[in-house]
Design a protein around this motif. Structure first.
Motif: not given
Length: 715
Positions: A347-352, A360-368
């Motif tokens: 599962r991949v959770r993407v935050h934007a 400022r544009e930025r992202y966080e990706i969680m993966l498990w």
């Protein structure tokens, strides 16, 4: 260089005899370091044996010297130590074809210069550089022969790893040792034939040339067939969850990918507007079209405990089936930003945040690791998402703090204190800070001085004065806020690179509130509460921006980017003479004991000072101040003598005490600390803090002073 006809064929019998012998003498660890030169993580970006140069070759340096230098002294020195005795005792037949191919002494320049950096180069590096000066062309001949002979069937069979080897380190070591043995076996007869001063086949030169040649070869040839599987097993065994990494991704055509291989085709983001699984990985839709993007990666051992939506505009969760694992954000990604090195479902959770361009544009990706499931949209909040999904774009009302989102990319981004004084003049504000309005200096020069002395820039704005300390904090101190607020209502916000903050409010000489953002206790002043109304400092997002909104509400001035730019262009600043720190009383328990026991200038016996008569405590404090004055030979100074006699700070003494806090005037800083602390109206605090200052500033007299204090508390 091109290998002359004959010498390679003639060397085959020599190699057949030498390679097995030399291979046994090569230790595993440096051999493994050599063997890994062909892996993607260590292979140079630009390298070619035919061109004879690679990306790290310095002008005027041979290929062998540059490649040898890149290995590091520890590898070359250890291998020289392992092979030196064997080479010194080894008798080698030099075929006539090899002798004919070695450039003769005539190739040596009649004049040359040799530069040696003392103490920093391995013996092998020095020997190779000397060889290149005295006998140019020889190291290039060895490189060409090694590369040519490695392809001979009779030689390649000697280089193959044993089929029973399956471990990554063992395979890498066998690969490196075998090819180093080949290079040494080639270099030995060539250099022994190259008789000449200082370089007649010395072991350092042989090993150095061989290492440079084998480093060039191993960077070009493939790893053993079994190595890929062995490396995967090693990575899987060493992969420990959870992992957090801060990195960046390359954006192309409004997207970046977390992928195991190149992603082809146009991803369809219309489902959730942010992220989609594609063959080979996951694609993320961005606001910018091209460039680099900040991305934080969190690879977890299970689902996260909570879903954080407050700090992001869009949050979606999708499933992805890894084919082999090791997906990355592209070239240059660190090993910590790779996904687990095994296949399976995730599962991949993407935050934007910032895709609309307002911050400022930025992202966080969680993966498990997890079984497949449907897409989940945890939050929809930016305009781009609605457009990509083909939905009507709602009228999104930006919060008041959005007006300050430029702060992060401004000159104030890392650390600053912004202070606004309502209804005051520039001179009043400067004097409130402890600066002299008649002594302006260049702000640029002060910022480049990298000193510790504080300074401030000021600007007249509507309704008052804006004061900014770039990487300073005096405006957050109560000792500064009180005199400033005599000129007008004051609010200030301090922050630094360690995420520490202080938001303060003061008026008419009283500081009504001063607290870390998100940690405010109950505030009684109604106007401060009105300024803070509706501002939630509990979340991570826009904390500084919300603090600036509170300042705007309290003082009636909105900080503008143009004002900060204008202040920088004016390039005017004033040195601050710091206010003396507030004297805090040592709190006591109801029974009279210290509220915070266990430490102090007398160790645990400091607690017993709480039961000493107040007059005795006063005597201890001023005795400590006098001891420092005696030790620093300043007791006869008229100002200090008057302070010690009258036991109070005169205006002139207070000025000197404040100057002692400047970096350039810290010669008597401990003296003034002892004196200032001795004036504390709380006797217990005066004694403890004056003794603390004195023990650092009085040498042997300080030890005697502490011993006297111990005798007092023991009575």
């Amino acid at each position: 260089m091109e290998v002359p006809a004959g010498p390679a064929d003639a060397l085959v019998p020599v190699l057949t005899e030498l390679i097995p012998l030399l291979r046994k003498r090569i230790p595993q660890d440096p051999a493994a370091a050599l063997g890994r030169l062909g892996t993607p993580e260590t292979k140079p970006d630009v390298f070619g044996l035919e061109a004879g140069r690679w990306a790290g070759v310095s002008p005027g340096e041979s290929l062998v010297a540059s490649r040898l230098r890149s290995l590091g002294d520890s590898v070359s020195e250890r291998l020289l130590g392992a092979l030196e005795l064997t080479l010194d005792e080894l008798a080698v037949v030099i075929p006539d074809e090899v002798a004919a191919a070695v450039p003769g002494p005539d190739a040596t320049p009649k004049t040359f210069g040799i530069g040696m950096a003392g103490g920093q180069n391995a013996a092998t590096v020095a020997a190779v550089r000397l060889l290149d000066q005295l006998r140019p062309g020889i190291s290039e001949l060895v490189v060409a022969l090694v590369a040519d002979l490695a392809g001979y069937e009779a030689v390649s069979s000697l280089l193959a790893a044993a089929p029973e080897l399956t471990g990554e380190k063992e395979l890498a070591a066998e690969h490196g040792a075998a090819h180093l043995a080949l290079a040494v076996a080639v270099a030995l007869p060539v250099l022994r034939r190259a008789e000449g001063p200082l370089v007649a086949g010395t072991s350092a030169a042989v090993v150095g040339v061989a290492l440079g040649a084998v480093a060039a070869l191993l960077s070009e040839i493939p790893m053993p067939p079994a190595y890929a599987d062995a490396l995967s097993e090693k990575r899987r065994a060493e992969y420990v969850l959870p992992i957090w990494a801060s990195c960046s991704a390359e954006v192309r055509e409004h997207r970046f990918t977390l992928a195991e291989r190149s992603v082809v085709g146009e991803p369809d983001f219309s489902g959730n507007g942010l992220a989609v699984a594609v063959p080979g990985g996951v694609a993320v839709r961005t606001g910018i079209g091209e460039g680099r993007m900040d991305v934080s990666m969190r690879i977890l051992d299970g689902p996260p405990d909570e879903t954080n939506v407050d700090a992001w505009d869009e949050v979606v969760e999708i499933s992805w089936q890894a084919e082999r694992g090791d997906a990355t954000l592209g070239e240059g990604s660190s090993s910590r930003s790779r996904t687990p090195p095994w296949p399976g479902g995730f599962r991949v959770r993407v935050h934007a945040i910032g895709r609309d361009g307002d911050e400022r544009e930025r992202y966080e990706i969680m993966l498990w690791q997890a079984l497949p499931g449907p897409d989940v949209v945890h939050k929809r909040g930016d305009r781009l998402g609605y457009v990509v999904r083909g939905e009507p774009v709602p009228d999104i009302e930006p919060p008041p703090e959005a007006a300050y989102r430029w702060i992060d990319e401004s000159a104030l981004g890392d650390a600053a204190t912004v202070t606004v004084v309502k209804g005051a003049s520039l001179a009043e504000v400067l004097r409130g800070f402890g600066a002299d309005p008649a002594e302006p200096e260049s702000a640029e020069e002060l910022s480049q001085d990298f000193g510790l002395d504080p300074w401030v820039s000021v600007l007249a704005v509507e309704g008052g004065v804006l004061a900014i300390e770039f990487n300073g904090y005096q405006g957050s101190q109560s000792s500064t806020l009180r005199p400033l607020s005599q000129a007008g209502r004051v609010a200030s916000l301090f922050w630094n690179i360690d995420a520490m903050t202080t938001l303060s409010f003061a008026d008419n000489g009283t500081v009504f509130a001063s607290f870390e953002l998100g940690c405010a206790e109950e505030i009684e002043d109604p106007e401060v509460n009105e300024a803070l109304s509706g501002l939630d400092f509990g979340g991570y997002r826009d904390k500084l921006e919300k603090g600036l909104v509170a300042i705007e509400r309290y003082c009636g001035y909105r900080l503008r980017q143009d004002d900060v730019r204008r202040m920088s262009e004016e390039n005017v600043a004033y040195r601050i003479l710091p206010r003396l720190p507030d004297l805090y009383a040592e709190a006591r328990n109801p029974d009279g004991s210290r509220a915070f026991p266990g430490g102090g200038p007398l160790g645990v016996e400091t607690d017993r000072l709480a039961f000493v008569p107040e007059e005795t405590l006063r005597e201890l404090a001023w005795r400590a101040a006098s001891a420092v004055a005696e030790h620093t030979c300043t007791a006869e100074d008229p100002v200090i003598a008057a302070v010690l006699a009258q036991r109070r700070l005169s205006p002139e003494a207070e000025f000197l005490a404040r100057r002692s806090q400047l970096h350039a005037d810290r010669e008597h800083a401990w003296l003034w600390q002892a004196i200032h602390n001795a004036t504390n109206p709380d006797p217990l605090a005066a004694a403890i803090n004056s003794l603390s200052a004195a023990r650092y500033a009085s040498g042997q007299a300080g030890e005697q002073l502490l011993e006297h204090a111990r005798q007092v508390v023991r009575q």
